[in-house]
Design a protein around this motif. Structure first.
Motif, PDB file in Angstrom:
ATOM      1  N   ASP A   9       0.862  -1.098  -0.160  1.00 40.44           N
ATOM      2  CA  ASP A   9       0.048   0.049  -0.245  1.00 40.44           C
ATOM      3  C   ASP A   9       0.991   1.185   0.048  1.00 40.44           C
ATOM      4  O   ASP A   9       2.025   1.206   0.487  1.00 40.44           O
ATOM      5  CB  ASP A   9      -0.835   0.142   1.260  1.00 40.44           C
ATOM      6  CG  ASP A   9      -1.931  -0.878   1.151  1.00 40.44           C
ATOM      7  OD1 ASP A   9      -2.508  -1.447   0.237  1.00 40.44           O
ATOM      8  OD2 ASP A   9      -2.070  -1.620   2.330  1.00 40.44           O
ATOM      9  N   LYS A  10       0.367   2.341  -0.655  1.00 42.40           N
ATOM     10  CA  LYS A  10       1.089   3.746  -0.499  1.00 42.40           C
ATOM     11  C   LYS A  10       0.193   4.974  -0.012  1.00 42.40           C
ATOM     12  O   LYS A  10      -1.174   4.638  -0.289  1.00 42.40           O
ATOM     13  CB  LYS A  10       1.553   3.799  -1.830  1.00 42.40           C
ATOM     14  CG  LYS A  10       2.877   3.124  -2.089  1.00 42.40           C
ATOM     15  CD  LYS A  10       3.297   3.744  -3.584  1.00 42.40           C
ATOM     16  CE  LYS A  10       4.705   3.144  -3.936  1.00 42.40           C
ATOM     17  NZ  LYS A  10       5.252   3.752  -5.335  1.00 42.40           N
ATOM     18  N   TYR A  11       0.547   5.371   0.713  1.00 39.77           N
ATOM     19  CA  TYR A  11      -0.191   6.702   1.230  1.00 39.77           C
ATOM     20  C   TYR A  11       0.655   8.009   1.378  1.00 39.77           C
ATOM     21  O   TYR A  11       2.066   7.808   0.921  1.00 39.77           O
ATOM     22  CB  TYR A  11      -0.248   6.512   2.834  1.00 39.77           C
ATOM     23  CG  TYR A  11      -0.921   5.249   3.131  1.00 39.77           C
ATOM     24  CD1 TYR A  11      -2.358   5.113   3.142  1.00 39.77           C
ATOM     25  CD2 TYR A  11      -0.466   4.136   3.750  1.00 39.77           C
ATOM     26  CE1 TYR A  11      -3.163   4.114   3.288  1.00 39.77           C
ATOM     27  CE2 TYR A  11      -1.180   2.956   3.744  1.00 39.77           C
ATOM     28  CZ  TYR A  11      -2.603   2.883   3.836  1.00 39.77           C
ATOM     29  OH  TYR A  11      -3.032   1.724   4.034  1.00 39.77           O
ATOM     30  N   VAL A  12       0.023   9.085   1.256  1.00 36.56           N
ATOM     31  CA  VAL A  12       0.709  10.450   1.428  1.00 36.56           C
ATOM     32  C   VAL A  12       0.447  11.163   2.627  1.00 36.56           C
ATOM     33  O   VAL A  12      -0.790  11.199   3.229  1.00 36.56           O
ATOM     34  CB  VAL A  12       0.155  11.287   0.160  1.00 36.56           C
ATOM     35  CG1 VAL A  12       0.714  12.848   0.442  1.00 36.56           C
ATOM     36  CG2 VAL A  12       0.570  10.623  -1.287  1.00 36.56           C
ATOM     37  N   PHE A  13       1.477  11.527   3.206  1.00 38.44           N
ATOM     38  CA  PHE A  13       1.116  12.192   4.715  1.00 38.44           C
ATOM     39  C   PHE A  13       1.843  13.545   4.722  1.00 38.44           C
ATOM     40  O   PHE A  13       2.892  13.869   4.125  1.00 38.44           O
ATOM     41  CB  PHE A  13       2.181  11.185   5.701  1.00 38.44           C
ATOM     42  CG  PHE A  13       2.040  11.870   7.314  1.00 38.44           C
ATOM     43  CD1 PHE A  13       1.027  11.530   8.075  1.00 38.44           C
ATOM     44  CD2 PHE A  13       2.814  12.615   7.721  1.00 38.44           C
ATOM     45  CE1 PHE A  13       0.918  11.876   9.343  1.00 38.44           C
ATOM     46  CE2 PHE A  13       2.880  13.020   8.960  1.00 38.44           C
ATOM     47  CZ  PHE A  13       1.906  12.830   9.789  1.00 38.44           C
ATOM     48  N   ASN A  14       0.775  14.430   5.056  1.00 40.83           N
ATOM     49  CA  ASN A  14       1.331  15.647   4.933  1.00 40.83           C
ATOM     50  C   ASN A  14       1.766  16.378   6.450  1.00 40.83           C
ATOM     51  O   ASN A  14       0.859  16.429   7.471  1.00 40.83           O
ATOM     52  CB  ASN A  14       0.113  16.795   4.574  1.00 40.83           C
ATOM     53  CG  ASN A  14       0.458  18.291   4.622  1.00 40.83           C
ATOM     54  OD1 ASN A  14       1.477  18.391   3.987  1.00 40.83           O
ATOM     55  ND2 ASN A  14      -0.628  18.896   4.746  1.00 40.83           N
ATOM     56  N   ALA A  15       3.025  16.743   6.649  1.00 38.79           N
ATOM     57  CA  ALA A  15       3.358  17.369   7.813  1.00 38.79           C
ATOM     58  C   ALA A  15       3.854  18.656   7.492  1.00 38.79           C
ATOM     59  O   ALA A  15       4.826  19.211   7.472  1.00 38.79           O
ATOM     60  CB  ALA A  15       4.840  16.564   8.311  1.00 38.79           C
ATOM     61  N   ASN A  16       2.683  19.450   7.980  1.00 45.18           N
ATOM     62  CA  ASN A  16       2.795  20.751   7.863  1.00 45.18           C
ATOM     63  C   ASN A  16       3.389  21.659   8.890  1.00 45.18           C
ATOM     64  O   ASN A  16       3.448  22.856   8.927  1.00 45.18           O
ATOM     65  CB  ASN A  16       1.537  21.555   7.204  1.00 45.18           C
ATOM     66  CG  ASN A  16       0.388  21.187   8.313  1.00 45.18           C
ATOM     67  OD1 ASN A  16       0.432  20.716   9.095  1.00 45.18           O
ATOM     68  ND2 ASN A  16      -0.646  21.571   7.929  1.00 45.18           N
ATOM     69  N   GLU A  17       3.467  20.727  10.120  1.00 45.98           N
ATOM     70  CA  GLU A  17       3.914  21.689  11.149  1.00 45.98           C
ATOM     71  C   GLU A  17       4.414  20.381  12.135  1.00 45.98           C
ATOM     72  O   GLU A  17       4.243  19.391  12.034  1.00 45.98           O
ATOM     73  CB  GLU A  17       2.964  22.557  12.030  1.00 45.98           C
ATOM     74  CG  GLU A  17       1.600  21.543  12.514  1.00 45.98           C
ATOM     75  CD  GLU A  17       0.601  22.451  13.373  1.00 45.98           C
ATOM     76  OE1 GLU A  17       0.915  23.752  13.459  1.00 45.98           O
ATOM     77  OE2 GLU A  17      -0.100  21.934  13.738  1.00 45.98           O
ATOM     78  N   LEU A  18       5.599  20.759  12.982  1.00 41.95           N
ATOM     79  CA  LEU A  18       5.967  19.816  14.042  1.00 41.95           C
ATOM     80  C   LEU A  18       5.593  20.233  15.254  1.00 41.95           C
ATOM     81  O   LEU A  18       5.221  21.176  15.640  1.00 41.95           O
ATOM     82  CB  LEU A  18       7.584  19.826  13.918  1.00 41.95           C
ATOM     83  CG  LEU A  18       8.325  19.780  12.528  1.00 41.95           C
ATOM     84  CD1 LEU A  18       9.656  19.730  12.460  1.00 41.95           C
ATOM     85  CD2 LEU A  18       7.822  18.205  11.858  1.00 41.95           C
TER      86      LEU A  18
END
Length: 228
Positions: free
Chosen positions: A183-192
């Motif tokens: 499986d493939k996913y996209v993860f958005n890390a716009n802040e830490l």
């Protein structure tokens, strides 16, 4: 006797003519890369260039990251994290997401680290990340439960696309001792702080009490700037 200089004779090399080539012409597939006056060559990943030491101080070696005989490069920005996960306990066929892992890092990354305490991947740099999970389900009884169908898949917390968890199915076949999928996913890390928790699950209706072992190989790479 007066002091003076005597010629060294024919063994002394003469000065090279002014038109003698003192450059290297760089090409790509036989086509010149501009004029032969470059003074810097920059190797970009997955090409890895190293300069030797000692008697090899004047030698530069170029390899690719896919070359298994190449030395493992120092982790840097945009290097993928490659992680092998093994379940610490058995999981039931009850649809619960399983994430109790022991992780072994096969390739380090400057963007990501494995947190063995919290069983997740810590994001060190904001951005969009592609998460690939190769999951494996092995029934503890040696074969899949006798349900009409067995459902299984993976999940990534807060994946950008609506495909988490994934859904796969298999009709039990005698002698089928495991099943495997990607499986493939996209993860958005716009802040830490931000973290990625890979999970697997399995479901077998009327056979929820049977158990299985999970394992996975997870590859996470930064693919661009974070989405707003």
């Amino acid at each position: 006797m007066a002091f003076g200089f005597n010629p060294a004779g024919n063994g002394f090399p003469s000065q090279a003519p002014e038109g003698f080539p003192n450059y290297i012409q760089f090409q790509a597939d036989g086509t010149d890369l501009g004029n032969p006056n470059a003074d810097t060559v920059d190797f970009v990943y997955p090409l890895i260039a190293t300069r030797g030491a000692g008697e090899n101080a004047n030698k530069i070696t170029v390899t690719t990251a896919e070359n298994p005989s190449a030395a493992t490069p120092v982790a840097g920005a945009d290097d993928p994290l490659v992680l092998s996960l093994t379940g610490n306990v058995s999981a039931a066929f009850n649809s619960s997401q399983f994430s109790d892992w022991t992780g072994v890092v096969s390739r380090t990354s400057g963007d990501l680290t494995w947190d063995g305490t919290n069983k997740n991947i810590t994001v060190e740099v904001t951005g969009l990340y592609e998460v690939e999970i190769v999951g494996r389900l092995s029934p503890d009884l040696g074969s899949l439960p006798a349900s009409t169908s067995v459902y299984y898949g993976s999940a990534v917390n807060s994946a950008l696309n609506a495909l988490s968890p994934s859904l796969h199915s298999a009709v039990p076949v005698f002698g089928l001792t495991y099943t495997q999928w990607t499986d493939k996913y996209v993860f958005n890390a716009n802040e830490l702080p931000a973290s990625i928790t890979p999970a697997l699950y399995a479901a077998a209706y009327n056979n929820e009490s049977e158990t299985c072992s999970f394992s996975a190989v997870v590859t996470v790479r930064r693919i661009g700037d974070a989405a707003a």
